[in-house]
Design a protein around this motif. Structure first.
Motif, PDB file in Angstrom:
ATOM      1  N   ALA A  17      55.140  26.345  27.897  1.00 18.44           N
ATOM      2  CA  ALA A  17      55.315  24.916  28.183  1.00 18.44           C
ATOM      3  C   ALA A  17      55.133  24.052  26.938  1.00 18.44           C
ATOM      4  CB  ALA A  17      54.346  24.478  29.278  1.00 18.44           C
ATOM      5  N   ASP A  18      54.253  24.449  26.024  1.00 15.27           N
ATOM      6  CA  ASP A  18      54.025  23.681  24.800  1.00 15.27           C
ATOM      7  C   ASP A  18      54.968  24.083  23.663  1.00 15.27           C
ATOM      8  OD1 ASP A  18      52.999  26.143  24.067  1.00 15.27           O
ATOM      9  OD2 ASP A  18      50.997  25.394  23.578  1.00 15.27           O
ATOM     10  N   CYS A  19      55.866  25.025  23.929  1.00 10.54           N
ATOM     11  CA  CYS A  19      56.854  25.532  22.964  1.00 10.54           C
ATOM     12  C   CYS A  19      56.217  26.193  21.747  1.00 10.54           C
ATOM     13  CB  CYS A  19      57.819  24.435  22.521  1.00 10.54           C
ATOM     14  SG  CYS A  19      58.847  23.828  23.860  1.00 10.54           S
ATOM     15  N   PRO A  63      49.737  27.092  27.819  1.00 11.74           N
ATOM     16  CA  PRO A  63      50.223  28.322  27.205  1.00 11.74           C
ATOM     17  C   PRO A  63      49.490  29.533  27.805  1.00 11.74           C
ATOM     18  CG  PRO A  63      48.706  27.229  25.706  1.00 11.74           C
ATOM     19  CD  PRO A  63      48.884  26.327  26.901  1.00 11.74           C
ATOM     20  N   ARG A  64      49.903  29.889  28.993  1.00  9.27           N
ATOM     21  CA  ARG A  64      49.291  30.989  29.750  1.00  9.27           C
ATOM     22  C   ARG A  64      50.412  31.632  30.554  1.00  9.27           C
ATOM     23  NH1 ARG A  64      44.760  29.197  34.042  1.00  9.27           N
ATOM     24  NH2 ARG A  64      46.455  27.869  34.758  1.00  9.27           N
ATOM     25  N   LEU A  65      50.416  32.965  30.605  1.00  6.92           N
ATOM     26  CA  LEU A  65      51.458  33.613  31.393  1.00  6.92           C
ATOM     27  C   LEU A  65      50.862  34.616  32.361  1.00  6.92           C
ATOM     28  CD1 LEU A  65      52.080  36.741  30.305  1.00  6.92           C
ATOM     29  CD2 LEU A  65      53.308  35.531  28.548  1.00  6.92           C
ATOM     30  N   ALA A  66      51.634  34.910  33.379  1.00  5.74           N
ATOM     31  CA  ALA A  66      51.271  35.917  34.381  1.00  5.74           C
ATOM     32  C   ALA A  66      52.413  36.915  34.439  1.00  5.74           C
ATOM     33  CB  ALA A  66      51.057  35.264  35.740  1.00  5.74           C
ATOM     34  N   TRP A  77      47.711  36.386  30.507  1.00  6.28           N
ATOM     35  CA  TRP A  77      47.448  36.285  29.074  1.00  6.28           C
ATOM     36  C   TRP A  77      47.425  34.821  28.678  1.00  6.28           C
ATOM     37  CZ3 TRP A  77      49.943  33.805  25.142  1.00  6.28           C
ATOM     38  CH2 TRP A  77      49.508  34.080  23.843  1.00  6.28           C
ATOM     39  N   SER A  78      46.541  34.474  27.760  1.00  3.03           N
ATOM     40  CA  SER A  78      46.532  33.178  27.090  1.00  3.03           C
ATOM     41  C   SER A  78      46.099  33.440  25.652  1.00  3.03           C
ATOM     42  CB  SER A  78      45.573  32.209  27.787  1.00  3.03           C
ATOM     43  OG  SER A  78      44.233  32.505  27.446  1.00  3.03           O
ATOM     44  N   PRO A  79      46.210  32.458  24.752  1.00  2.00           N
ATOM     45  CA  PRO A  79      45.781  32.686  23.372  1.00  2.00           C
ATOM     46  C   PRO A  79      44.302  33.079  23.255  1.00  2.00           C
ATOM     47  CG  PRO A  79      47.089  30.695  23.511  1.00  2.00           C
ATOM     48  CD  PRO A  79      46.851  31.152  24.922  1.00  2.00           C
ATOM     49  N   GLU A  80      43.496  32.738  24.242  1.00  2.00           N
ATOM     50  CA  GLU A  80      42.072  33.069  24.211  1.00  2.00           C
ATOM     51  C   GLU A  80      41.756  34.462  24.749  1.00  2.00           C
ATOM     52  OE1 GLU A  80      43.142  30.038  25.533  1.00  2.00           O
ATOM     53  OE2 GLU A  80      42.724  29.016  23.643  1.00  2.00           O
ATOM     54  N   GLY A  81      42.697  35.111  25.433  1.00  2.00           N
ATOM     55  CA  GLY A  81      42.425  36.446  25.952  1.00  2.00           C
ATOM     56  C   GLY A  81      43.328  36.817  27.110  1.00  2.00           C
ATOM     57  N   SER A  82      43.005  37.943  27.717  1.00  2.00           N
ATOM     58  CA  SER A  82      43.812  38.427  28.837  1.00  2.00           C
ATOM     59  C   SER A  82      42.909  38.995  29.909  1.00  2.00           C
ATOM     60  CB  SER A  82      44.813  39.489  28.348  1.00  2.00           C
ATOM     61  OG  SER A  82      44.130  40.571  27.766  1.00  2.00           O
ATOM     62  N   LEU A  83      43.485  39.200  31.089  1.00  2.00           N
ATOM     63  CA  LEU A  83      42.733  39.788  32.185  1.00  2.00           C
ATOM     64  C   LEU A  83      43.663  40.491  33.143  1.00  2.00           C
ATOM     65  CD1 LEU A  83      43.078  38.116  35.088  1.00  2.00           C
ATOM     66  CD2 LEU A  83      41.643  36.497  33.928  1.00  2.00           C
ATOM     67  N   CYS A  84      43.055  41.306  33.978  1.00  2.00           N
ATOM     68  CA  CYS A  84      43.752  42.029  35.037  1.00  2.00           C
ATOM     69  C   CYS A  84      42.938  41.833  36.305  1.00  2.00           C
ATOM     70  CB  CYS A  84      43.840  43.511  34.671  1.00  2.00           C
ATOM     71  SG  CYS A  84      44.427  44.553  36.007  1.00  2.00           S
ATOM     72  N   VAL A  85      43.590  41.419  37.390  1.00  2.99           N
ATOM     73  CA  VAL A  85      42.915  41.195  38.656  1.00  2.99           C
ATOM     74  C   VAL A  85      43.536  42.098  39.713  1.00  2.99           C
ATOM     75  CG1 VAL A  85      42.390  39.500  40.460  1.00  2.99           C
ATOM     76  CG2 VAL A  85      42.430  38.785  38.071  1.00  2.99           C
ATOM     77  N   ASP A  86      42.709  42.856  40.415  1.00  4.86           N
ATOM     78  CA  ASP A  86      43.194  43.629  41.562  1.00  4.86           C
ATOM     79  C   ASP A  86      43.481  42.665  42.698  1.00  4.86           C
ATOM     80  OD1 ASP A  86      40.890  46.285  40.900  1.00  4.86           O
ATOM     81  OD2 ASP A  86      43.039  46.266  40.554  1.00  4.86           O
ATOM     82  N   SER A 145      37.102  36.894  44.103  1.00  9.87           N
ATOM     83  CA  SER A 145      36.971  36.076  42.901  1.00  9.87           C
ATOM     84  C   SER A 145      36.843  37.007  41.710  1.00  9.87           C
ATOM     85  CB  SER A 145      35.741  35.181  42.989  1.00  9.87           C
ATOM     86  OG  SER A 145      35.892  34.252  44.025  1.00  9.87           O
ATOM     87  N   ALA A 146      37.484  36.609  40.602  1.00  9.87           N
ATOM     88  CA  ALA A 146      37.418  37.410  39.384  1.00  9.87           C
ATOM     89  C   ALA A 146      37.485  36.459  38.206  1.00  9.87           C
ATOM     90  CB  ALA A 146      38.588  38.388  39.348  1.00  9.87           C
ATOM     91  N   PRO A 147      37.045  36.868  37.021  1.00  8.99           N
ATOM     92  CA  PRO A 147      37.129  35.995  35.849  1.00  8.99           C
ATOM     93  C   PRO A 147      38.567  35.536  35.612  1.00  8.99           C
ATOM     94  CG  PRO A 147      35.832  37.944  35.366  1.00  8.99           C
ATOM     95  CD  PRO A 147      36.451  38.163  36.709  1.00  8.99           C
ATOM     96  N   ALA A 148      38.731  34.276  35.304  1.00 14.56           N
ATOM     97  CA  ALA A 148      40.075  33.725  35.076  1.00 14.56           C
ATOM     98  C   ALA A 148      40.444  33.871  33.620  1.00 14.56           C
ATOM     99  CB  ALA A 148      40.121  32.248  35.480  1.00 14.56           C
ATOM    100  N   ALA A 149      41.747  33.818  33.353  1.00 10.70           N
ATOM    101  CA  ALA A 149      42.226  33.852  31.977  1.00 10.70           C
ATOM    102  C   ALA A 149      41.760  32.585  31.295  1.00 10.70           C
ATOM    103  CB  ALA A 149      43.748  33.938  31.952  1.00 10.70           C
ATOM    104  N   ALA A 150      41.417  32.698  30.054  1.00 15.25           N
ATOM    105  CA  ALA A 150      41.008  31.541  29.288  1.00 15.25           C
ATOM    106  C   ALA A 150      42.195  30.602  29.146  1.00 15.25           C
ATOM    107  CB  ALA A 150      40.510  31.969  27.918  1.00 15.25           C
ATOM    108  N   THR A 151      41.933  29.304  29.125  1.00 15.78           N
ATOM    109  CA  THR A 151      43.029  28.340  28.993  1.00 15.78           C
ATOM    110  C   THR A 151      42.876  27.502  27.773  1.00 15.78           C
ATOM    111  OG1 THR A 151      41.811  26.806  30.365  1.00 15.78           O
ATOM    112  CG2 THR A 151      43.454  28.201  31.453  1.00 15.78           C
TER     113      THR A 151
END
Length: 151
Positions: A17-19, A63-66, A77-86, A145-151
């Motif tokens: 979104a921020d290009c 700037p975050r994608l799924a 994923w975001s510039p601050e990190g990534s995660l996986c949620v069941d 509930s699980a840790p969210a991706a950093a934004t």
């Protein structure tokens, strides 16, 4: 796969979104997503999955994608990190596609015969930094509930 006409080349590409970022997926590497920093003209991440990537979507606000791979997991994923949620479900829920809500606050996860809504909260909005997932499958509702991706 058709050996006479193998899939080659970039099949998915989109800007954040921020290009500032862009992802690409190459057909002859269907489990790999490349993330590029467009302003610096550099690669900033490579996401390698165990299964073929089915769908990738940028958050329309940040700037975050799924992405999903046809399994019971949601990857972010975001510039601050990534995660996986069941994705919790008593029945086998395989995420085949996804779509962001326009404000970026939730995701619609689509399976073959089921759907799921994943609600996201981030630090500073008055809630803990967690991803809240609610699944409805044939009159059955579960939450996690699980840790969210950093934004």
């Amino acid at each position: 796969m058709n050996k006479a006409n193998p899939k080659v080349g970039v099949s998915m590409v989109a800007f954040s979104a921020d290009c500032k970022y862009m992802y690409t997926k190459n057909d002859n590497m269907p489990t790999v997503l490349w993330i590029w920093d467009v302003r610096r003209l550099t690669q900033c991440a490579v996401l390698i999955q165990a299964s073929n990537i089915k769908c990738v979507q940028w958050d329309p606000q940040k700037p975050r994608l799924a992405l999903c791979t046809g399994t019971n997991k949601l990857y972010m994923w975001s510039p601050e990190g990534s995660l996986c949620v069941d994705v919790p479900a008593e029945a086998s829920f395989q995420v085949m596609a996804l779509q962001w809500q326009p404000d970026g606050g939730s995701l619609l996860l689509l399976g073959r015969d089921q759907m799921c809504v994943c609600f996201l909260t981030t630090p500073g909005d008055g809630n803990d930094s967690t991803a809240h997932t609610t699944i409805t499958t044939n009159n059955l509702t579960n939450s996690v509930s699980a840790p969210a991706a950093a934004t």
